[in-house]
Design an enzyme around this catalytic site. Structure first.
Site, PDB file in Angstrom:
ATOM      1  N   HIS A  60       0.882  -1.171   0.000  1.00  0.00           N
ATOM      2  CA  HIS A  60       0.000   0.000   0.000  1.00  0.00           C
ATOM      3  C   HIS A  60       0.919   1.221   0.000  1.00  0.00           C
ATOM      4  O   HIS A  60       1.415   1.620   1.054  1.00  0.00           O
ATOM      5  CB  HIS A  60      -0.854   0.030   1.270  1.00  0.00           C
ATOM      6  CG  HIS A  60      -1.750  -1.167   1.454  1.00  0.00           C
ATOM      7  ND1 HIS A  60      -3.087  -1.153   1.149  1.00  0.00           N
ATOM      8  CD2 HIS A  60      -1.486  -2.426   1.914  1.00  0.00           C
ATOM      9  CE1 HIS A  60      -3.635  -2.343   1.426  1.00  0.00           C
ATOM     10  NE2 HIS A  60      -2.668  -3.131   1.894  1.00  0.00           N
ATOM     11  N   ASP A 286       2.527  -6.938   2.672  1.00  0.00           N
ATOM     12  CA  ASP A 286       1.378  -6.131   3.105  1.00  0.00           C
ATOM     13  C   ASP A 286       1.888  -4.832   3.735  1.00  0.00           C
ATOM     14  O   ASP A 286       1.430  -4.427   4.809  1.00  0.00           O
ATOM     15  CB  ASP A 286       0.460  -6.897   4.058  1.00  0.00           C
ATOM     16  CG  ASP A 286      -0.864  -6.161   4.262  1.00  0.00           C
ATOM     17  OD1 ASP A 286      -1.127  -5.169   3.568  1.00  0.00           O
ATOM     18  OD2 ASP A 286      -1.638  -6.597   5.135  1.00  0.00           O
TER      19      ASP A 286
HETATM   20  O1  DOR Z   1      -4.001  -3.822   8.555  1.00  0.00           O
HETATM   21  C1  DOR Z   1      -4.400  -3.493   7.451  1.00  0.00           C
HETATM   22  N1  DOR Z   1      -4.057  -2.315   6.920  1.00  0.00           N
HETATM   23  N2  DOR Z   1      -5.200  -4.306   6.771  1.00  0.00           N
HETATM   24  C2  DOR Z   1      -5.830  -3.914   5.631  1.00  0.00           C
HETATM   25  O2  DOR Z   1      -6.560  -4.676   5.072  1.00  0.00           O
HETATM   26  C3  DOR Z   1      -5.630  -2.563   5.099  1.00  0.00           C
HETATM   27  C4  DOR Z   1      -4.342  -2.036   5.558  1.00  0.00           C
HETATM   28  C5  DOR Z   1      -4.200  -0.566   5.301  1.00  0.00           C
HETATM   29  O3  DOR Z   1      -4.430  -0.148   4.145  1.00  0.00           O
HETATM   30  O4  DOR Z   1      -3.838   0.166   6.220  1.00  0.00           O
HETATM   31 ZN    ZN Z   2      -3.099  -5.071   2.560  1.00  0.00          ZN
END
Ligand code: DOR
Ligand code: ZN
Length: 419
Positions: A60, A286
């Site tokens: 992200h 992630d």
């Molecule tokens: O912990 C998370 N943060 N899980 C998610 O699905 C989205 C992500 C975020 O974009 O901050």
């Molecule tokens: Zn994610």
């Protein structure tokens, strides 16, 4: 045949064995692999390990909309300095990347600013025009429980969407949590967070996905427990370093708040064992940074998510060395498998593949310190963990990073799928 423009000499892993080779590179591609090659330019890394550039399919980068947390330039610099040369960016930016126009805008920003190659996910909503999005998106994302800029979607809506033949052969990545099974305890710490968003809720969502009738390729993101992993059957699977290396007894509390949650030590250990046995397809970070100020709120208020794109491969390499896990497993889960899922010419040291390469001194184990990392958010949940960072990183045959410093910036391109 004329000599290659560049020759990189070092050790590679092939079928689990180390081999001393020279990799010849022309026009950004690997054109020859052999012994004693002569190139116009010779880079001698013969004492060191060469891995394919890492492919991180879950990041992200927060642009547009949340560039105080990270942006495409800072996030991809961190990627490069951690040995990752391709990233895929998630759609929950602002505006969300659910439309052609939003994807086009993100694509244009990334083309100017990215330090590594990039691909985009489109958020898949019930009203999505799948084939139009496919012109710009490499894959699709569905948040079963909803999140910022991705409202929840029901199982009936998912089943209907997935029956669309326009998705045939396309990757659809799922954040698998079943909101019908969430608890509503006051969220005061990692233990209540884990109870509210339990492995049971996660596995119920995985179970539902395994029943879908679809021509799409289903990918289950950040699985946190071995039972859930086993339930994925023929679906593509991903785990993240924070679920492999952190447990909820960890002292950093809201800094380790993430969705799905960090689990207890027994569950973490089970997941790690499954990884060690080769049951995990892909390791993805992630990378979901939030600022120190945002994370410093009370546990209940603090946003979920933590950074990890720069430490993903370095942590995996140091772990493999210490736990005596084959480096080939790290290469497969961090480079080859993620590239294969999306059919992109990356993640392998093979003729015709992009010359994206990273060189490691396996004797150079360091301790992760926030000050040595390059995230805009200014913290890491892996402070104090051991890691092996790359000495040299190449993208399309150009050296983009050397000894922890960027050498060449903003040359990242949109990744293209193989025919
Ligand atoms: O912990 C998370 N943060 N899980 C998610 O699905 C989205 C992500 C975020 O974009 O901050
Ligand atoms: Zn994610």
């Amino acid at each position: 045949m004329s000599a290659p423009e560049v020759v990189l000499e070092g050790k590679i892993i092939l079928a689990g064995e180390f081999h001393d080779v020279c990799i010849g590179i022309d026009d950004g591609l690997i054109t020859v692999i052999g012994k004693d090659l002569k190139g116009d330019r010779h880079i001698d890394m013969s004492r060191f390990l060469i891995l394919p550039g890492g492919v991180d399919i879950h990041t992200h980068m927060r642009e547009p909309g949340y560039t105080h947390k990270e942006d495409l330039y800072s996030g991809t610099m961190a990627a490069a300095l951690g040995g990752t040369t391709t990233i895929l960016d998630m759609p929950n930016t602002n505006p969300p990347a659910n439309t052609y126009v939003a994807l086009e805008e993100k694509m244009s920003m990334a083309s100017w600013n990215s330090n590594v190659d990039f691909g985009l996910y489109a958020g898949l909503t019930p009203s999505a025009n799948v084939s139009v999005l496919a012109e710009l998106a490499l894959g699709y994302k569905i948040y079963m429980a909803g999140t910022t800029n991705a409202p929840p979607i029901t199982q009936d809506e998912i089943a209907e969407l997935m029956a669309n033949d326009d998705l045939a052969g396309k990757v659809v990545a799922f954040h698998a949590e079943d909101p019908l099974l969430f608890g509503d305890e006051e969220n005061t710490g990692l233990a209540t967070h884990d109870r509210n968003r339990s492995a049971k809720a996660e596995n119920s969502a995985i179970q539902f996905l395994s029943t879908l009738d679809t021509k799409a390729i289903l990918h289950v993101t950040h699985v946190t427990n071995a039972e859930g992993l086993a339930m994925c059957g023929g679906m593509s699977t991903e785990v993240s370093p924070h679920h492999l290396f952190l447990n909820m007894e960890h002292g950093i509390q809201q800094f380790a708040k993430v969705l799905p949650p960090i689990r207890n030590e027994e569950t973490r250990h089970g997941l790690f064992s499954a990884f060690a046995q080769g049951s995990v397809g892909i390791v993805a970070s992630d990378h979901a940074p939030h600022t120190l100020e945002e994370k410093g709120e009370d546990f209940g208020e603090a946003p979920a998510g933590l950074p990890g794109v720069e430490t993903r491969i370095p942590l995996m390499l140091a772990m493999a060395k210490k736990a005596d896990i084959p480096l080939g497993l790290v290469q497969e889960t961090c480079c080859r498998n993620p590239a294969q899922l999306f059919n992109i010419p990356k993640g392998q040291i093979e003729l015709g593949y992009d010359a994206d390469l990273a060189v490691y001194d396996m004797g150079d184990i360091r301790t992760i310190r926030t000050d040595d990392l390059h995230y805009k958010c200014g913290w890491t949940p892996f402070e104090g963990h051991e890691a092996i960072f790359p000495k040299l990183v190449m993208l399309h045959g150009e050296i983009i990073a050397k000894d922890g410093e960027m050498e060449l910036e903003r040359i990242g391109r949109r990744v293209e799928q193989r025919d």
